[in-house]
Every structure is written in structure tokens, then in C-alpha cells.
Design a protein around this motif. Sequence first.
Motif, short mmCIF file in Angstrom:
data_model
loop_
_atom_site.label_atom_id
_atom_site.label_comp_id
_atom_site.label_asym_id
_atom_site.label_seq_id
_atom_site.Cartn_x
_atom_site.Cartn_y
_atom_site.Cartn_z
N ARG A 113 0.86 -1.18 0.00
CA ARG A 113 0.00 0.00 0.00
C ARG A 113 0.90 1.23 0.00
N TYR A 114 0.45 2.27 -0.69
CA TYR A 114 1.20 3.53 -0.77
C TYR A 114 0.20 4.68 -0.68
N ARG A 115 0.74 5.89 -0.53
CA ARG A 115 -0.10 7.08 -0.44
C ARG A 115 0.06 7.88 -1.73
N PRO A 116 -0.90 7.77 -2.67
CA PRO A 116 -0.77 8.45 -3.96
C PRO A 116 -0.62 9.96 -3.85
N ALA A 117 -1.23 10.57 -2.85
CA ALA A 117 -1.16 12.02 -2.70
C ALA A 117 0.21 12.48 -2.22
N VAL A 118 0.98 11.58 -1.61
CA VAL A 118 2.27 11.97 -1.02
C VAL A 118 3.44 11.54 -1.89
N MET A 119 3.43 10.28 -2.33
CA MET A 119 4.49 9.72 -3.18
C MET A 119 5.89 10.01 -2.63
N ASP A 120 6.14 9.57 -1.40
CA ASP A 120 7.42 9.83 -0.73
C ASP A 120 8.31 8.59 -0.64
N HIS A 121 8.03 7.57 -1.42
CA HIS A 121 8.77 6.30 -1.46
C HIS A 121 8.36 5.33 -0.36
N TYR A 122 7.59 5.77 0.63
CA TYR A 122 7.18 4.85 1.69
C TYR A 122 6.03 3.98 1.22
#
Length: 147
Positions: A113-122
Motif C-alpha cells: 500500500r502507498y499514499r498516492p497524494a504523497v508519493m514519498d517512497h514509503y
Amino acid sequence: MFGWKKKLNDLVAQLRPDLSRESLGVGPDFPGIAPNPLLSRDARKRNAELRTGALALGVLVDWREVSSDGSPRVVLMLDVETADGVSFRGIADEDLTITELTRLAPGQTMPVRYRPAVMDHYVALARDADPARVQQLADEIASRKRT
């Protein structure tokens, strides 16, 4: 006071060069690995957001063991592909069991899972993902690569 995060990241990179941005394969905008995510407010918030993030597939590139107190804490480096066709290097900071650790193999595909709004590699391992949805996502990605 304003430069303390940069100094902390530099200190972590000096103490653990294998966790530096260059070693992990991420750019200079990557915030870095928290020395102790349980004590970091930002890490706790990020992990909570990742639990409800968008589903993607990650191919394991490598991993680094951060600590082995109790269950091993591992940083996983994954090449992530999203349903939208976006690819990036993802970093997952996870607590694994000894059994899970021994099963890690480069090239292994894992739902994340990732955060599309942030896109910080985490990213975070999507252990709760529905297997049918993961298969559907894999089929979407594979069909896009064929065309």
C-alpha cells in the motif's frame, strides 16, 4: 532547531551507511528511515495512513535488517508498480517474524500500500489485501506491459 531532521538523517546515514538514500536507491527528497518508528510521531502517522493506502505490487529488490530485538525490523526495497502505471522505488519499514524473514527472496512480488497524494517512497506490506483483488491488479499490470 530547524535543521535537526536533516542532522538526524545524516547521523543515521553515518551510523548505518546501508540505510542511506543512495544505498536504498531513492532520491534526496526521501525523508529517511526513523531510528525508532514507535517514538516518531511522523512515522506513526505515516504508518496509519499507509494501512488505508492504495494497493500496488512491489517486486523485492533487497532488504536490510535494522534490529533484531524480538521480531526483526527490516527495511524492504521494492520496485513498485501502481494500477495507474506509475513505477517507483518503495521502502517498507516492517516488523517480520523469523519465518517471514527466512522466506524473503529477491524478485518476490508482494502486495503493498502507498499514499498516492504523497508519493514519498514509503510503502507498507498489504497483508490484509484480498487475494482476488491482488490477482486482478497483477493482471491489469501485466496486460498494460503487453501493449
